[in-house]
Design a protein around this motif. Structure first.
Motif, PDB file in Angstrom:
ATOM      1  N   SER A  96       0.658  -0.811  -0.108  1.00 52.83           N
ATOM      2  CA  SER A  96       0.117  -0.009  -0.359  1.00 52.83           C
ATOM      3  C   SER A  96       0.550   1.257  -0.009  1.00 52.83           C
ATOM      4  O   SER A  96       0.233   2.122  -0.439  1.00 52.83           O
ATOM      5  CB  SER A  96      -1.075  -0.117   0.847  1.00 52.83           C
ATOM      6  OG  SER A  96      -0.653   0.094   2.410  1.00 52.83           O
ATOM      7  N   LEU A  97       1.612   0.905   0.346  1.00 48.25           N
ATOM      8  CA  LEU A  97       2.929   2.454   0.597  1.00 48.25           C
ATOM      9  C   LEU A  97       3.630   2.657  -0.928  1.00 48.25           C
ATOM     10  O   LEU A  97       3.384   3.587  -0.846  1.00 48.25           O
ATOM     11  CB  LEU A  97       4.131   1.679   1.548  1.00 48.25           C
ATOM     12  CG  LEU A  97       5.215   3.477   1.818  1.00 48.25           C
ATOM     13  CD1 LEU A  97       4.850   4.437   1.969  1.00 48.25           C
ATOM     14  CD2 LEU A  97       6.651   2.617   2.520  1.00 48.25           C
ATOM     15  N   ILE A  98       4.354   1.807  -1.941  1.00 48.44           N
ATOM     16  CA  ILE A  98       4.508   1.772  -2.412  1.00 48.44           C
ATOM     17  C   ILE A  98       3.203   2.405  -3.479  1.00 48.44           C
ATOM     18  O   ILE A  98       3.180   3.276  -4.674  1.00 48.44           O
ATOM     19  CB  ILE A  98       4.993   0.324  -3.153  1.00 48.44           C
ATOM     20  CG1 ILE A  98       6.167  -0.179  -2.563  1.00 48.44           C
ATOM     21  CG2 ILE A  98       5.467   0.767  -4.936  1.00 48.44           C
ATOM     22  CD1 ILE A  98       7.617   0.951  -3.297  1.00 48.44           C
ATOM     23  N   ILE A 101       2.787   5.944  -3.776  1.00 46.87           N
ATOM     24  CA  ILE A 101       3.380   7.348  -3.274  1.00 46.87           C
ATOM     25  C   ILE A 101       4.516   7.070  -5.443  1.00 46.87           C
ATOM     26  O   ILE A 101       5.380   8.149  -5.214  1.00 46.87           O
ATOM     27  CB  ILE A 101       4.655   7.320  -2.752  1.00 46.87           C
ATOM     28  CG1 ILE A 101       5.443   5.843  -2.540  1.00 46.87           C
ATOM     29  CG2 ILE A 101       3.536   7.405  -1.170  1.00 46.87           C
ATOM     30  CD1 ILE A 101       6.818   6.041  -1.707  1.00 46.87           C
ATOM     31  N   LYS A 102       4.057   5.785  -5.904  1.00 49.26           N
ATOM     32  CA  LYS A 102       4.951   6.002  -7.168  1.00 49.26           C
ATOM     33  C   LYS A 102       3.674   6.854  -8.099  1.00 49.26           C
ATOM     34  O   LYS A 102       5.378   7.112  -8.995  1.00 49.26           O
ATOM     35  CB  LYS A 102       4.098   4.667  -7.483  1.00 49.26           C
ATOM     36  CG  LYS A 102       2.468   4.058  -7.976  1.00 49.26           C
ATOM     37  CD  LYS A 102       1.709   2.587  -8.561  1.00 49.26           C
ATOM     38  CE  LYS A 102       1.170   2.872  -8.883  1.00 49.26           C
ATOM     39  NZ  LYS A 102       0.218   3.236  -9.943  1.00 49.26           N
ATOM     40  N   ASP A 103       3.294   7.207  -7.728  1.00 49.19           N
ATOM     41  CA  ASP A 103       3.063   8.512  -9.288  1.00 49.19           C
ATOM     42  C   ASP A 103       2.877   9.887  -8.382  1.00 49.19           C
ATOM     43  O   ASP A 103       3.313  11.075  -9.406  1.00 49.19           O
ATOM     44  CB  ASP A 103       1.719   8.134  -9.327  1.00 49.19           C
ATOM     45  CG  ASP A 103       1.707   7.420 -10.170  1.00 49.19           C
ATOM     46  OD1 ASP A 103       1.649   7.158 -10.438  1.00 49.19           O
ATOM     47  OD2 ASP A 103       0.316   7.561  -9.797  1.00 49.19           O
ATOM     48  N   ASN A 104       3.799   9.555  -6.895  1.00 48.64           N
ATOM     49  CA  ASN A 104       4.123  11.597  -6.740  1.00 48.64           C
ATOM     50  C   ASN A 104       5.820  11.681  -7.276  1.00 48.64           C
ATOM     51  O   ASN A 104       6.726  10.753  -8.067  1.00 48.64           O
ATOM     52  CB  ASN A 104       4.947  11.734  -4.945  1.00 48.64           C
ATOM     53  CG  ASN A 104       3.522  10.713  -4.523  1.00 48.64           C
ATOM     54  OD1 ASN A 104       1.910  10.617  -5.311  1.00 48.64           O
ATOM     55  ND2 ASN A 104       3.487  11.308  -3.016  1.00 48.64           N
ATOM     56  N   ASP A 162      18.826  10.192 -13.106  1.00 53.09           N
ATOM     57  CA  ASP A 162      17.997  10.867 -13.593  1.00 53.09           C
ATOM     58  C   ASP A 162      16.490  10.451 -12.938  1.00 53.09           C
ATOM     59  O   ASP A 162      16.225  11.171 -12.389  1.00 53.09           O
ATOM     60  CB  ASP A 162      17.607  10.708 -14.888  1.00 53.09           C
ATOM     61  CG  ASP A 162      18.587  11.478 -16.068  1.00 53.09           C
ATOM     62  OD1 ASP A 162      19.384  11.894 -15.233  1.00 53.09           O
ATOM     63  OD2 ASP A 162      19.330  10.821 -17.051  1.00 53.09           O
ATOM     64  N   ALA A 163      16.377   8.568 -12.448  1.00 52.69           N
ATOM     65  CA  ALA A 163      15.244   8.277 -12.095  1.00 52.69           C
ATOM     66  C   ALA A 163      15.608   8.781 -10.544  1.00 52.69           C
ATOM     67  O   ALA A 163      13.714   8.766 -10.318  1.00 52.69           O
ATOM     68  CB  ALA A 163      15.299   6.859 -12.683  1.00 52.69           C
ATOM     69  N   PHE A 164      16.438   8.790 -10.171  1.00 52.21           N
ATOM     70  CA  PHE A 164      15.914   8.723  -8.602  1.00 52.21           C
ATOM     71  C   PHE A 164      15.745  10.462  -8.313  1.00 52.21           C
ATOM     72  O   PHE A 164      15.407  10.856  -6.943  1.00 52.21           O
ATOM     73  CB  PHE A 164      17.209   8.288  -8.065  1.00 52.21           C
ATOM     74  CG  PHE A 164      17.343   6.778  -7.786  1.00 52.21           C
ATOM     75  CD1 PHE A 164      15.837   6.135  -7.337  1.00 52.21           C
ATOM     76  CD2 PHE A 164      17.977   6.352  -8.783  1.00 52.21           C
ATOM     77  CE1 PHE A 164      16.309   4.992  -6.781  1.00 52.21           C
ATOM     78  CE2 PHE A 164      18.228   4.731  -7.739  1.00 52.21           C
ATOM     79  CZ  PHE A 164      17.321   4.637  -7.551  1.00 52.21           C
ATOM     80  N   GLN A 165      16.418  11.121  -9.598  1.00 48.44           N
ATOM     81  CA  GLN A 165      15.908  12.954  -9.080  1.00 48.44           C
ATOM     82  C   GLN A 165      14.636  13.647  -9.617  1.00 48.44           C
ATOM     83  O   GLN A 165      14.254  14.037  -9.418  1.00 48.44           O
ATOM     84  CB  GLN A 165      16.752  13.369 -10.555  1.00 48.44           C
ATOM     85  CG  GLN A 165      18.384  13.246  -9.958  1.00 48.44           C
ATOM     86  CD  GLN A 165      18.693  14.400  -8.431  1.00 48.44           C
ATOM     87  OE1 GLN A 165      17.686  15.595  -8.329  1.00 48.44           O
ATOM     88  NE2 GLN A 165      19.724  14.354  -7.807  1.00 48.44           N
ATOM     89  N   THR A 166      13.904  12.520 -10.589  1.00 50.58           N
ATOM     90  CA  THR A 166      12.482  13.100 -11.050  1.00 50.58           C
ATOM     91  C   THR A 166      11.829  12.431 -10.351  1.00 50.58           C
ATOM     92  O   THR A 166      10.361  12.657 -10.155  1.00 50.58           O
ATOM     93  CB  THR A 166      12.582  12.737 -12.638  1.00 50.58           C
ATOM     94  OG1 THR A 166      13.405  11.430 -13.139  1.00 50.58           O
ATOM     95  CG2 THR A 166      13.722  13.670 -13.192  1.00 50.58           C
ATOM     96  N   PRO A 171       9.927   3.104  -4.803  1.00 50.87           N
ATOM     97  CA  PRO A 171       9.236   2.665  -5.746  1.00 50.87           C
ATOM     98  C   PRO A 171      10.055   1.990  -7.307  1.00 50.87           C
ATOM     99  O   PRO A 171       9.862   0.506  -7.516  1.00 50.87           O
ATOM    100  CB  PRO A 171       8.187   3.477  -6.674  1.00 50.87           C
ATOM    101  CG  PRO A 171       7.665   3.880  -5.826  1.00 50.87           C
ATOM    102  CD  PRO A 171       9.281   4.853  -4.902  1.00 50.87           C
ATOM    103  N   ILE A 172      11.375   2.818  -7.468  1.00 52.26           N
ATOM    104  CA  ILE A 172      12.704   2.092  -8.253  1.00 52.26           C
ATOM    105  C   ILE A 172      12.983   1.339  -7.523  1.00 52.26           C
ATOM    106  O   ILE A 172      13.288   0.285  -8.400  1.00 52.26           O
ATOM    107  CB  ILE A 172      13.301   3.697  -8.540  1.00 52.26           C
ATOM    108  CG1 ILE A 172      12.159   5.190  -8.623  1.00 52.26           C
ATOM    109  CG2 ILE A 172      14.294   3.613  -9.422  1.00 52.26           C
ATOM    110  CD1 ILE A 172      13.271   6.467  -8.981  1.00 52.26           C
TER     111      ILE A 172
END
Length: 264
Positions: A96-98, A101-104, A162-166, A171-172
């Motif tokens: 539920s946590l993932i 927040i996955k779209d934040n 790049d993914a971790f910055q954006t 979720p990553i």
């Protein structure tokens, strides 16, 4: 000194904010129903033992928040529709946590002289060789509701900077095939906003906060993700399914409810 006066004196919060908080709680708890007329200024002045101007300021604040409205010559009434300010539910399971927040999208804040190591407790695993520190603010309708201080193991971050910055980091982590998560836990404490947090969240100094600390540990016992999230206290609620997935509570054994005479 009266009990109320002693209570007021213990707080550095202005009197009108303390009165407004008490009135707001009555509305949110349903003591005053939608559309119901609230106490008059005279009644509130007598009840809270404060000056008329203090009561008026408190009611003005509730009106600005949309909780009450005034009718000339008739009084002040609770709004017909009360928005639930506690819109943010703190999740208590990994899935539920993932999902929540996955779209934040993190709004990264540049940090001078960032800390290099997170504080690790005995059950938090061992530290990674090095970490990257990321601070971000979370927004809802352009209003800040959370400050995130994240320590991410550098070898994880370097997989996809790049993914971790954006995107949200947690979720990553779940998409990295060769990263095996062995343990993850989250703790919650009630705190108050310091000067920096109050500025970032646009709240008053020492306003209530909900402070979560989330630690993710890989199968080698290394803490690869340590996040300290500070939420505005006025938007958070904690919901826990005590039975898990809606299961019924186990009934006590019949023998315990209806004990038989000895020897039967």
């Amino acid at each position: 000194m009266s009990q109320l006066a002693s209570t007021y004196k213990r707080s550095r919060i202005p009197l009108y904010l303390q009165v407004a908080s008490a009135l707001r709680r009555r509305i949110e708890d349903g003591q005053w129903k939608p559309g119901e007329k609230i106490s008059t200024l005279d009644e509130l002045e007598e009840e809270f033992q404060v000056a008329r101007v203090t009561v008026r300021q408190a009611v003005d604040l509730l009106q600005k928040e949309g909780l009450v409205h005034r009718h000339q010559g008739r009084g002040t009434f609770v709004a017909d529709r009360i928005q639930d300010k506690r819109w943010l539910t703190l999740e208590t399971s990994w899935s539920s946590l993932i999902s929540t927040i996955k779209d934040n999208v993190p709004n990264i804040i540049p940090t001078k002289n960032p800390p290099t190591q997170p504080r690790l407790n005995a059950d938090d695993g061992r530290p990674a060789p090095s970490y990257l520190f990321l601070r971000s603010v979370q927004l809802r309708r352009n209003e800040p509701f959370a400050v995130v201080n994240l320590y991410l193991a550098r070898h994880i971050y370097e997989r996809d900077p790049d993914a971790f910055q954006t995107h949200m980091a947690l979720p990553i982590l779940t998409t990295l095939d060769d990263i095996n998560i062995a343990r993850a836990h989250q703790t919650l404490i009630i705190g108050s906003a310091d000067t920096e947090t109050a500025d970032l969240l646009k709240v008053a100094l020492n306003s209530p906060t909900a402070e979560c600390r989330c630690v993710v540990i890989d199968d080698e016992g290394t803490a690869i993700y340590v996040a300290e999230i500070i939420y505005r206290g006025d938007c958070v609620k904690l919901h826990i399914d005590l039975l898990g997935n809606g299961e019924r509570a186990a009934r006590p054994q019949a023998a315990r409810l209806n004990p038989q005479p000895a020897g039967v």
